[in-house]
Design a protein around this motif. Structure first.
Motif, PDB file in Angstrom:
ATOM      1  N   ILE A  89     -58.979  75.220  52.331  1.00 37.09           N
ATOM      2  CA  ILE A  89     -58.386  73.600  52.399  1.00 37.09           C
ATOM      3  C   ILE A  89     -59.128  73.133  52.206  1.00 37.09           C
ATOM      4  CG2 ILE A  89     -55.745  74.359  53.152  1.00 37.09           C
ATOM      5  CD1 ILE A  89     -56.450  73.956  55.652  1.00 37.09           C
ATOM      6  N   GLU A  90     -59.850  72.130  52.247  1.00 35.28           N
ATOM      7  CA  GLU A  90     -60.893  71.473  53.192  1.00 35.28           C
ATOM      8  C   GLU A  90     -60.374  70.234  53.748  1.00 35.28           C
ATOM      9  OE1 GLU A  90     -64.450  70.699  51.703  1.00 35.28           O
ATOM     10  OE2 GLU A  90     -63.462  72.788  50.574  1.00 35.28           O
ATOM     11  N   PRO A  91     -60.817  70.606  54.822  1.00 40.91           N
ATOM     12  CA  PRO A  91     -60.111  69.620  56.097  1.00 40.91           C
ATOM     13  C   PRO A  91     -60.350  67.605  55.548  1.00 40.91           C
ATOM     14  CG  PRO A  91     -61.616  71.584  56.911  1.00 40.91           C
ATOM     15  CD  PRO A  91     -62.460  71.397  56.035  1.00 40.91           C
ATOM     16  N   ASN A  92     -59.415  67.572  56.734  1.00 44.85           N
ATOM     17  CA  ASN A  92     -59.609  65.800  56.224  1.00 44.85           C
ATOM     18  C   ASN A  92     -60.184  65.564  57.717  1.00 44.85           C
ATOM     19  OD1 ASN A  92     -57.132  66.170  58.126  1.00 44.85           O
ATOM     20  ND2 ASN A  92     -56.073  65.287  55.986  1.00 44.85           N
ATOM     21  N   LEU A  93     -60.078  64.329  57.402  1.00 45.29           N
ATOM     22  CA  LEU A  93     -59.511  62.731  58.612  1.00 45.29           C
ATOM     23  C   LEU A  93     -59.389  63.505  59.376  1.00 45.29           C
ATOM     24  CD1 LEU A  93     -61.162  60.103  59.987  1.00 45.29           C
ATOM     25  CD2 LEU A  93     -59.506  59.041  59.089  1.00 45.29           C
TER      26      LEU A  93
END
Length: 165
Positions: A89-93
């Motif tokens: 996953i890519e971390p988000n805000l």
């Protein structure tokens, strides 16, 4: 809060969460993780996360939030560095705001500031929550000059201040 803790313990003791088919759905499990975190029952929150068949960004953010709510700030940085790659996953805000909040709560303001730089490098745009968290922490800790720099960055990014700012 005590009633919530008691209810979650009862659910855990009866292994009631296993009775629900929804437990395999990320949203349901993420809500359990958040509730355990708010109740200060981080070990239970982590157990739910660890036993989930499919974990994604929602459950990752819930676990990070559970760390903060349960005041397990020291775990946040490790999870943030380790889990996104493991989970693909890519971390988000929300992820970045949670880490920044944890660093601020720990008094690691320079680490929180560096996280702002990292999120921008990753293409995640900070919001008013990001800036308010940093502004509050820098000013609360007597680092008004650094707070002014954060304010300047906020203006530069065209993030509209709110009443808290």
């Amino acid at each position: 809060m005590k009633m919530l803790s008691a209810a979650l313990l009862q659910l855990d003791a009866s292994n009631g969460s296993k009775k629900y088919e929804d437990i395999s759905k990320e949203g349901f499990a993420a809500r359990l993780i958040r509730l355990y975190g708010r109740s200060g029952m981080f070990e239970h929150a982590y157990k739910v996360f660890d036993e989930m068949p499919k974990r994604g960004l929602m459950s990752f953010n819930a676990l990070m939030g559970a760390c903060v709510n349960a005041k397990k700030f020291d775990k946040v940085d490790g999870f943030f560095k380790e889990l996104p790659q493991k989970l693909s996953i890519e971390p988000n805000l929300v992820s970045y705001n949670t880490v920044i909040n944890a660093f601020c709560e720990m008094g690691s303001l320079d680490s929180a500031r560096l996280m702002l730089d990292e999120m921008e490098k990753k293409g995640v745009q900070p919001d008013v929550i990001t800036f308010n968290t940093l502004l509050h922490s820098f000013c609360k800790n007597g680092r008004v000059g650094d707070g002014e720099k954060i304010w300047g960055k906020m203006v530069e990014k065209n993030v509209a201040p709110d009443i808290r700012s």
